[in-house]
Design a protein around this motif. Structure first.
Motif, PDB file in Angstrom:
ATOM      1  N   TRP A  65       4.477   7.178  -9.302  1.00 57.82           N
ATOM      2  CA  TRP A  65       4.455   8.154  -8.214  1.00 57.82           C
ATOM      3  C   TRP A  65       3.027   8.593  -7.902  1.00 57.82           C
ATOM      4  CZ3 TRP A  65       3.046  13.382  -8.017  1.00 57.82           C
ATOM      5  CH2 TRP A  65       3.372  14.030  -6.829  1.00 57.82           C
ATOM      6  N   PHE A  67       0.965   8.019  -4.507  1.00 58.25           N
ATOM      7  CA  PHE A  67       0.456   9.192  -3.791  1.00 58.25           C
ATOM      8  C   PHE A  67      -1.035   9.039  -3.506  1.00 58.25           C
ATOM      9  CE2 PHE A  67      -1.302  13.518  -3.748  1.00 58.25           C
ATOM     10  CZ  PHE A  67      -0.555  14.057  -2.724  1.00 58.25           C
ATOM     11  N   TYR A 111       6.496   6.789   0.815  1.00 56.26           N
ATOM     12  CA  TYR A 111       7.894   6.507   0.504  1.00 56.26           C
ATOM     13  C   TYR A 111       8.709   6.585   1.782  1.00 56.26           C
ATOM     14  CZ  TYR A 111       7.712  11.574   0.520  1.00 56.26           C
ATOM     15  OH  TYR A 111       7.493  12.874   0.875  1.00 56.26           O
TER      16      TYR A 111
END
Length: 56
Positions: free
Chosen positions: A35, A39, A54
């Motif tokens: 993640w 990011f 996403y």
């Protein structure tokens, strides 16, 4: 004999739960790393703003 079997069964259950929890911690860390990488490496969208990486 029955109490001994119950104690062994309880030890087996607790060992299995501890192992499963440890595996889940490693899975959570891996998801967090993925993640964070997504990011930080998201591409720029239209107008120079950074878009979402996403598709929710």
């Amino acid at each position: 004999m029955v109490p001994l079997l119950l104690v062994l069964l309880l030890a087996l259950i607790l060992f299995g739960a501890g192992f499963a929890i440890k595996v889940l911690w490693w899975v959570a860390v891996a998801v967090l790393v993925i993640w964070l990488l997504g990011f930080l490496m998201r591409s720029a969208g239209t107008g120079g703003t950074r878009g979402r990486w996403y598709r929710w």
